[in-house]
Write a protein that holds these residues in place. Sequence first.
Motif, PDB file in Angstrom:
ATOM      1  N   ASN A 160      -5.553  -9.297  21.356  1.00 45.97           N
ATOM      2  CA  ASN A 160      -5.211 -10.594  21.240  1.00 45.97           C
ATOM      3  C   ASN A 160      -5.661 -11.485  20.285  1.00 45.97           C
ATOM      4  N   PRO A 161      -5.712 -11.793  19.152  1.00 46.18           N
ATOM      5  CA  PRO A 161      -6.952 -13.220  18.474  1.00 46.18           C
ATOM      6  C   PRO A 161      -6.884 -14.037  19.376  1.00 46.18           C
ATOM      7  N   ARG A 162      -7.131 -14.455  19.841  1.00 49.36           N
ATOM      8  CA  ARG A 162      -6.955 -15.947  20.481  1.00 49.36           C
ATOM      9  C   ARG A 162      -7.353 -15.294  22.156  1.00 49.36           C
ATOM     10  N   ARG A 163      -7.150 -14.635  22.752  1.00 50.38           N
ATOM     11  CA  ARG A 163      -8.755 -14.186  23.777  1.00 50.38           C
ATOM     12  C   ARG A 163      -9.038 -13.216  23.024  1.00 50.38           C
ATOM     13  N   ASP A 164      -9.153 -12.552  22.749  1.00 45.84           N
ATOM     14  CA  ASP A 164     -10.194 -11.041  21.756  1.00 45.84           C
ATOM     15  C   ASP A 164     -11.608 -12.286  21.271  1.00 45.84           C
ATOM     16  N   MET A 165     -10.926 -13.191  20.196  1.00 46.36           N
ATOM     17  CA  MET A 165     -11.885 -14.358  19.676  1.00 46.36           C
ATOM     18  C   MET A 165     -12.854 -14.526  20.731  1.00 46.36           C
ATOM     19  N   ALA A 166     -12.087 -15.009  22.001  1.00 44.30           N
ATOM     20  CA  ALA A 166     -12.497 -15.393  22.949  1.00 44.30           C
ATOM     21  C   ALA A 166     -13.968 -14.565  24.133  1.00 44.30           C
ATOM     22  N   LEU A 167     -13.521 -13.631  23.509  1.00 42.73           N
ATOM     23  CA  LEU A 167     -14.631 -12.779  24.320  1.00 42.73           C
ATOM     24  C   LEU A 167     -15.248 -11.947  23.207  1.00 42.73           C
ATOM     25  N   VAL A 168     -15.782 -12.262  22.098  1.00 44.11           N
ATOM     26  CA  VAL A 168     -16.153 -11.701  21.253  1.00 44.11           C
ATOM     27  C   VAL A 168     -17.151 -12.788  20.829  1.00 44.11           C
ATOM     28  N   ALA A 169     -16.844 -14.207  20.651  1.00 42.22           N
ATOM     29  CA  ALA A 169     -17.926 -15.863  20.223  1.00 42.22           C
ATOM     30  C   ALA A 169     -18.554 -15.617  22.380  1.00 42.22           C
TER      31      ALA A 169
ATOM     32  N   LEU B 233     -13.339  -4.895  20.489  1.00 41.26           N
ATOM     33  CA  LEU B 233     -11.822  -4.629  20.900  1.00 41.26           C
ATOM     34  C   LEU B 233     -10.644  -4.620  19.434  1.00 41.26           C
ATOM     35  N   GLY B 234     -11.462  -3.834  18.721  1.00 38.92           N
ATOM     36  CA  GLY B 234     -10.407  -3.411  17.988  1.00 38.92           C
ATOM     37  C   GLY B 234     -10.924  -3.508  15.992  1.00 38.92           C
ATOM     38  N   ASP B 235     -11.881  -4.552  15.491  1.00 39.11           N
ATOM     39  CA  ASP B 235     -11.962  -4.667  15.068  1.00 39.11           C
ATOM     40  C   ASP B 235     -13.621  -4.449  14.195  1.00 39.11           C
ATOM     41  N   ARG B 236     -13.313  -3.808  12.879  1.00 40.13           N
ATOM     42  CA  ARG B 236     -14.767  -2.726  12.581  1.00 40.13           C
ATOM     43  C   ARG B 236     -15.128  -3.468  11.117  1.00 40.13           C
ATOM     44  N   THR B 237     -14.942  -4.929  10.932  1.00 37.97           N
ATOM     45  CA  THR B 237     -15.374  -5.266   9.759  1.00 37.97           C
ATOM     46  C   THR B 237     -16.768  -5.009   9.756  1.00 37.97           C
TER      47      THR B 237
ATOM     48  N   ALA C  16     -29.130 -16.758  12.866  1.00 36.11           N
ATOM     49  CA  ALA C  16     -28.992 -15.795  11.607  1.00 36.11           C
ATOM     50  C   ALA C  16     -28.133 -15.732  11.064  1.00 36.11           C
ATOM     51  N   LYS C  17     -27.816 -14.718  10.252  1.00 31.74           N
ATOM     52  CA  LYS C  17     -26.662 -15.069   9.333  1.00 31.74           C
ATOM     53  C   LYS C  17     -25.316 -14.387  10.913  1.00 31.74           C
ATOM     54  N   PRO C  18     -24.173 -14.790  10.294  1.00 33.52           N
ATOM     55  CA  PRO C  18     -23.207 -14.605  11.282  1.00 33.52           C
ATOM     56  C   PRO C  18     -22.778 -13.537  11.111  1.00 33.52           C
ATOM     57  N   VAL C  19     -21.929 -12.627  11.908  1.00 30.31           N
ATOM     58  CA  VAL C  19     -21.705 -11.254  11.820  1.00 30.31           C
ATOM     59  C   VAL C  19     -19.788 -11.516  11.819  1.00 30.31           C
ATOM     60  N   PRO C  20     -19.115 -11.206  10.817  1.00 29.72           N
ATOM     61  CA  PRO C  20     -17.754 -11.599  10.832  1.00 29.72           C
ATOM     62  C   PRO C  20     -17.024 -10.385  11.533  1.00 29.72           C
ATOM     63  N   VAL C  21     -16.032 -11.197  11.536  1.00 31.75           N
ATOM     64  CA  VAL C  21     -14.919 -11.045  12.879  1.00 31.75           C
ATOM     65  C   VAL C  21     -14.177 -11.322  12.283  1.00 31.75           C
ATOM     66  N   ASP C  22     -12.363 -10.568  11.691  1.00 31.56           N
ATOM     67  CA  ASP C  22     -11.757 -10.582  11.161  1.00 31.56           C
ATOM     68  C   ASP C  22     -10.610 -10.288  12.258  1.00 31.56           C
ATOM     69  N   TYR C  23     -10.348 -11.298  12.980  1.00 34.18           N
ATOM     70  CA  TYR C  23      -9.526 -11.940  13.524  1.00 34.18           C
ATOM     71  C   TYR C  23      -7.835 -11.257  13.837  1.00 34.18           C
ATOM     72  N   ARG C  24      -7.228 -10.689  12.102  1.00 32.57           N
ATOM     73  CA  ARG C  24      -6.288 -10.146  12.326  1.00 32.57           C
ATOM     74  C   ARG C  24      -6.378  -8.754  13.127  1.00 32.57           C
ATOM     75  N   ASN C  25      -7.349  -7.835  12.741  1.00 30.34           N
ATOM     76  CA  ASN C  25      -7.845  -7.078  13.417  1.00 30.34           C
ATOM     77  C   ASN C  25      -7.989  -6.858  15.497  1.00 30.34           C
ATOM     78  N   LEU C  26      -8.169  -7.526  15.623  1.00 36.39           N
ATOM     79  CA  LEU C  26      -8.058  -8.156  17.156  1.00 36.39           C
ATOM     80  C   LEU C  26      -6.522  -7.505  17.448  1.00 36.39           C
TER      81      LEU C  26
END
Length: 228
Positions: A90-99, A36-40, A78-88
């Motif tokens: 559509n942050p709200r929609r894409d964070m829901a998909l990542v979750a 979805l665009g975030d390579r963190t 486990a150790k949470p995988v870092p996600v930077d919503y600013r790179n997404l």
Amino acid sequence: MPIELSLVQKIAVWAIPVIFAITVHEAAHGYAARALGDRTAQMLGRLSLNPIRHIDPVGTILVPGLLLLLGGFLFGWAKPVPVDYRNLKNPRRDMALVAAAGPLSNGLMAIGWGLLLKLALAVGSADGIWMGLRYMAVAGIIINLVLMVLNLLPLPPLDGGRVLTGLLPARAAYQYARLEPYGMFILLGLVLIPGLLSAIMFWPLAIAESVLYTLLGLNASSALMPGT
């Protein structure tokens, strides 16, 4: 009839399913974020299926081990995988998909372990390596369905809370997201109150198990673990 396993045998049966259930769950978040665009996660070396990159000594090893020893409700992290919503995009929609990717990975792993269980039963799981694989497969089904259902509870910062935040209207989502700093304390309270979390999860877990076993053509007796 299932035999009673020693502590060493229980660890041997549960170790691989627990480690992979927890670490693949986290890796799935990273792969979804990259798509979805975030390579963190990728830049930090966390976009990997290697459990060593995701293991949290406490959440992946110590807590599940103690719960297994004490016979309590089995879960871990486990150790949470870092996600930077600013790179997404559509942050709200894409964070829901990542979750959602985390619990989805647990559901797929449960199906995979179910297929292994089906194979073990077909080949013959009365003794030897196939009996061990049968018990390991059942453990894999259990831990993955538990993690899937637990993480889908609509409580920030669990995945279900983030999915719900992405589905709610913006104003309601903002208010709901403000619960996140208190979410782990609420979850801890649910864990510490005897029987409460189990009661909340009972029917969703029972339905998930029923669907899985029906889908794979298995019956409940094939999922018996030693001592049950």
